[in-house]
Design an enzyme around this catalytic site. Structure first.
Site, short mmCIF file in Angstrom:
data_model
loop_
_atom_site.label_atom_id
_atom_site.label_comp_id
_atom_site.label_asym_id
_atom_site.label_seq_id
_atom_site.Cartn_x
_atom_site.Cartn_y
_atom_site.Cartn_z
N SER A 238 0.83 -1.20 0.00
CA SER A 238 0.00 0.00 0.00
C SER A 238 0.87 1.25 0.00
O SER A 238 2.09 1.18 0.06
CB SER A 238 -0.92 0.00 1.22
N LYS A 239 0.20 2.39 -0.03
CA LYS A 239 0.91 3.66 -0.17
C LYS A 239 2.04 3.88 0.82
O LYS A 239 3.05 4.47 0.50
CB LYS A 239 -0.09 4.81 -0.06
N ARG A 240 1.85 3.37 2.05
CA ARG A 240 2.90 3.65 3.03
C ARG A 240 4.19 2.89 2.74
O ARG A 240 5.22 3.14 3.36
CB ARG A 240 2.39 3.37 4.45
#
Length: 462
Positions: A238-240
């Site tokens: 995911s984005k993180r």
RNA sequence: GUCUCCUUCGUCUAGGGGUCUAGGACGUCGCCCUUUCACGGCGGCAACAUGGGUUCAAAUCCCGUAGGAGACGCCA
């Protein structure tokens, strides 16, 4: 039998890097088997789908040289056909209208949770003969709950699920629109898809879809569920974790061949081979070599591969690739210098961004200096730099790379100064960094007058 | 909670009963090359989740346990 596969992304968000791998595997499987590789845009969720995302899918696939056969199928254009199938199933008694309201179902769900039981639609409306007025019904499939269903997945192997796990899934929403489950099955059938290759998050959906295939009396395709890609900590990417969309990697300066090679090796292998060309990939690709366990995305390895492919590209093609990454327009002189200095530039770069950054030496004098440069900007260094600049200007020192190199070495020896002190001071003055190709090469490419002016430039630009 | 799947160095993986004191790659550490940094070369550290079987022999086959993931929508 000739093979036909499809890549079916939904344009509800930017194309995920994991989806790109799914596309790649589909593509390689098709090409390896001389089959067809089709594209289907699953845009039935009109609220979240955007044309921008659809265009992005085309752009990324083209960039990666994953070319599809024929025109892409736009799922939303096939809604009438999906509805027709659902109504047909009702007529045949394989599906039925359900008048249960979302609120009602929510209640049942909560109740099951309290009792610690798994929720399943109870089939309340199955035998209903009279419609309830005032409620728009959904259409549900009359699932077969006897026995079990077994698939022989190309990746997962034999997987069996008891049909008692099935509940009557919704085919048509209360507004009459088809659900994903229905659309996928109808489209895969109508398109003549022989092998469905997708992420393994769809594995359990497969058994529901088989129910629909059976109800329609259609042949069931072969499935291949490839494991998802996870982030460095093992959770879903995911984005993180950094970049998740394919377009990010494009903008970050990764080459398509590096992305393609990296994604291929993630979860698939061919002995000890690491660097794999597209031709070899097509020649070697098989689901026998696709692993079942999920793999983690490793940025460092991608960078290493990217560096490899940068070094492997011709200087001309690299320059062309770099151009859009420059923040300013390059003159012919700049391009010529960069091209000539490319061999040493590309040995150092892991991404195109880095390559462009280092190539700026040949475009303009340093506009700022790294903090660490101060060490080589003392009065002592300034004095040496001026001295060398004077010698170059007077013609005593040459601007030829090798001649200058030996002249500066002699100079250092005569004065009992370490060569590294002089070279680093020159480097800082010439490019504002502590990392660069040989300073003598830089002088040679910049020419005498520009070199002299940079060597004399004051150092107040921190 | 229910169902399904997964488990070899930090990471990606080779391995499909003996050739495994487990191989390669990335990363990491050290050395060489060198005006810096890279590139390149050489070398080091580092793994079969766990407990039982089966077998003359198990990383490889079977069962259990633990841990992880995914799916359980009128989303796709």
């Amino acid at each position: 039998m000739s093979i036909k596969v499809r890549f079916a992304p939904s344009p509800t968000g930017v194309l995920h890097i994991g989806s790109v791998r799914t596309a790649l595997f589909n593509y390689l499987f098709a090409r390896h088997n001389n089959g067809e590789f089709c594209l289907r845009i699953e845009d039935t969720d009109k609220l979240r789908s955007t044309d921008e995302n659809t265009q992005l899918i085309f752009k990324i696939l083209k960039w990666l040289d994953i070319d599809w056969d024929g025109e892409p199928v736009i799922q939303s254009s096939r809604i009438e056909r999906h509805k027709e199938i659902a109504h047909d199933l009702v007529k045949k008694g394989k599906a039925y209208y359900c008048f249960c309201t979302p609120e009602e179902l929510e209640q049942k769900k909560i109740k099951c949770q309290e009792l610690g039981q798994p929720y399943k639609y109870d089939g309340k409306c199955r035998e209903l003969t009279t419609p309830i007025v005032g409620i728009s019904p959904v259409v549900r499939l009359k699932s077969n709950t006897d026995g079990s269903t077994t698939i022989n997945d190309m990746v997962q192997g034999v997987v069996t699920v008891k049909n008692s796990q099935m509940d009557d899934l919704v085919l048509l929403r209360s507004d009459g629109t088809p659900t994903y489950m229905l659309s996928v099955v109808v489209d895969d059938h109508d398109m003549g898809i022989t092998h469905v290759i997708r992420g393994d998050d769809h594995l359990t959906n497969t058994f529901r879809q088989i129910q629909i295939f059976n109800a329609c009396g259609w042949n069931i395709p072969t499935f291949g569920h490839i494991p998802l890609i996870y982030g460095s900590d093992g959770a879903k990417l995911s984005k993180r974790h950094g970049a998740v969309s394919a377009i990010d990697y494009m903008q970050l300066g990764y080459l398509p061949e590096a992305i393609s090679n990296y994604l291929l090796r993630l979860g698939w292998s061919h002995g000890d081979d690491e660097i794999i060309s597209r031709d070899d990939a097509i020649k070697w690709f098989s689901f026998d070599n696709v692993g079942k366990s999920p793999s983690r995305f490793d940025m460092a390895k991608l960078q290493n591969l990217n560096g490899h492919y940068i070094r492997e590209r011709s200087n001309e093609s690299l320059l062309e690739y770099m151009l859009p990454f420059f923040k300013l327009e390059l003159s012919e002189l700049h391009k010529k210098r960069i091209l000539r200095g490319m061999d040493s530039l590309k040995a150092r770069a892991k991404t195109i961004i880095e390559l462009v950054d280092s190539a700026m030496v040949y475009v303009q004098a340093p506009t700022s200096y790294d903090e660490k440069c101060r060490k080589y900007q003392t009065d002592f260094h300034t004095e040496i730099l001026n001295d060398i600049a004077n010698k170059i200007e007077s013609g005593e020192f040459s601007c030829d790379e090798e001649t200058l190199c030996s002249q500066v070495k002699d100079y250092a020896k005569e004065r009992n100064i370490k060569l590294v002190e002089i070279a680093q001071a020159m480097r800082v003055a010439l490019c504002g960094k502590l990392v660069s190709p040989s300073v003598f090469e830089i002088v040679a490419l910049l020419g005498c007058s520009e070199s002299v002016s940079r060597l004399r430039a004051n150092k107040s630009k921190h």
